[in-house]
Design an enzyme around this catalytic site. Structure first.
Site, PDB file in Angstrom:
ATOM      1  N   ASP A  76       0.917  -1.292   0.051  1.00 40.09           N
ATOM      2  CA  ASP A  76       0.133  -0.224  -0.210  1.00 40.09           C
ATOM      3  C   ASP A  76       1.014   1.155  -0.026  1.00 40.09           C
ATOM      4  OD1 ASP A  76      -2.430   1.881   0.394  1.00 40.09           O
ATOM      5  OD2 ASP A  76      -1.641   1.847   2.647  1.00 40.09           O
ATOM      6  N   ASP A 108      -0.113   4.959   0.758  1.00 37.28           N
ATOM      7  CA  ASP A 108      -0.289   5.926   1.764  1.00 37.28           C
ATOM      8  C   ASP A 108      -0.167   5.412   3.336  1.00 37.28           C
ATOM      9  OD1 ASP A 108      -0.868   8.108   0.008  1.00 37.28           O
ATOM     10  OD2 ASP A 108      -3.115   7.336  -0.305  1.00 37.28           O
ATOM     11  N   ASP A 146      -1.462  -0.639   6.090  1.00 33.47           N
ATOM     12  CA  ASP A 146      -1.800   0.065   7.259  1.00 33.47           C
ATOM     13  C   ASP A 146      -3.042   0.314   7.428  1.00 33.47           C
ATOM     14  OD1 ASP A 146      -1.969   1.960   5.208  1.00 33.47           O
ATOM     15  OD2 ASP A 146      -2.073   3.581   6.841  1.00 33.47           O
TER      16      ASP A 146
HETATM   17  C1  BG6 Z   1      -5.812   5.676   0.144  1.00 35.46           C
HETATM   18  C2  BG6 Z   1      -5.965   6.386   1.577  1.00 35.46           C
HETATM   19  O1  BG6 Z   1      -4.552   5.325  -0.149  1.00 35.46           O
HETATM   20  O2  BG6 Z   1      -6.420   6.553  -0.840  1.00 35.46           O
HETATM   21  C3  BG6 Z   1      -7.487   6.799   1.667  1.00 35.46           C
HETATM   22  O3  BG6 Z   1      -5.703   5.428   2.583  1.00 35.46           O
HETATM   23  C4  BG6 Z   1      -7.991   7.979   0.528  1.00 35.46           C
HETATM   24  O4  BG6 Z   1      -7.547   7.690   3.000  1.00 35.46           O
HETATM   25  C5  BG6 Z   1      -7.868   6.907  -0.753  1.00 35.46           C
HETATM   26  O5  BG6 Z   1      -9.128   8.382   0.693  1.00 35.46           O
HETATM   27  C6  BG6 Z   1      -7.975   7.691  -1.817  1.00 35.46           C
HETATM   28  O6  BG6 Z   1      -7.059   8.980  -2.070  1.00 35.46           O
HETATM   29  P1  BG6 Z   1      -7.084   9.829  -3.458  1.00 35.46           P
HETATM   30  O7  BG6 Z   1      -5.637  10.405  -3.207  1.00 35.46           O
HETATM   31  O8  BG6 Z   1      -7.603   9.469  -4.443  1.00 35.46           O
HETATM   32  O9  BG6 Z   1      -8.215  11.034  -2.877  1.00 35.46           O
HETATM   33 MG    MG Z   2      -2.769   3.027   3.638  1.00 36.83          MG
END
Ligand code: BG6
Ligand code: MG
Length: 211
Positions: free
Chosen positions: A9, A11, A170
């Site tokens: 993953d 983020d 996570d």
């Molecule tokens: C994930 C995050 O990686 O991406 C989430 O953990 C987030 O919290 C999701 O909502 C979507 O992200 P983005 O960048 O497309 O708004």
């Molecule tokens: Mg994550």
């Protein structure tokens, strides 16, 4: 080696963009007068932008139209992208970078499985866009985690059987998605508070011994 590929993953695993997601949602929630805290934020880990918005709006008394929701999601994404703007390779810890490099040198395939539509932007900022063998992100994803789609797509890109992949997550929904994809998983951070993954890890370097 026990696995042929590792799917990370992004983020909250490779870099701490999870804190920027929190700050951006907090700013939007404050403007709308909606209570929001880190515990609620933990429920947004791994879920898509629009699904995250629905969780934030659980505490909103007003009924919003689809257009209003899209506009709030855009507002959050603008704030979020502004927080990403100064990211650089220095945002990847030495521990993570050394572990990734050592795994890559061992010949195991490395992929990204992220629900984020900003994944490639972030990877290019931290200097890792060319590093991974496959990037499966939130663009074109029909179902976000806990659905296994993002990980199944990554395994297909890598041309590896899902049962030969190990996922690093996570998010609790991310661990559930790995399980649904028939992949073993390693929980870090928030997901490691529960006993749902195959393994738990406190320190990234522990990964070398697990594979
Ligand atoms: C994930 C995050 O990686 O991406 C989430 O953990 C987030 O919290 C999701 O909502 C979507 O992200 P983005 O960048 O497309 O708004
Ligand atoms: Mg994550």
């Amino acid at each position: 080696m026990k696995y042929k590929a590792i799917i990370f993953d992004l983020d909250g695993v490779i870099c701490h963009t999870d804190k920027y997601h929190y700050l951006a949602w907090k700013q939007v929630a404050d403007r709308l007068g909606i209570y929001f805290d880190e515990e609620i934020n933990n429920r947004l880990r791994g879920v898509s932008r629009m699904e995250s918005l629905e969780i934030v709006l659980e505490r909103c008394e007003k009924i919003l139209s689809h257009e209003e929701k899209l506009s709030i999601a855009d507002e959050k994404n603008e704030i979020y992208k502004n927080l990403l703007k100064d990211m650089s390779p220095a945002d990847v810890s030495k521990e993570v970078m050394d572990t990734l490099t050592s795994l890559k040198n061992s010949g195991i395939l490395l992929g990204i499985g992220s629900s984020s539509k900003n994944a490639k932007l972030i990877l290019s900022k931290i200097g890792l866009q060319e590093f991974f063998d496959a990037i499966s992100d939130g663009i074109g994803l029909a179902h976000s985690k806990p659905n296994p789609e993002v990980f199944v797509k990554c395994a297909q890109m890598l041309n590896i059987d899902p049962t030969d992949c190990l996922v690093i997550e996570d998010a609790i929904v991310g661990v559930q998605a790995a399980k649904a994809a028939k992949m073993d998983s390693v929980a870090v951070g928030d997901a490691a508070k529960q006993d749902i993954a195959t393994y738990k890890m406190e320190c990234f370097t522990e990964l070398i011994a697990l594979v």
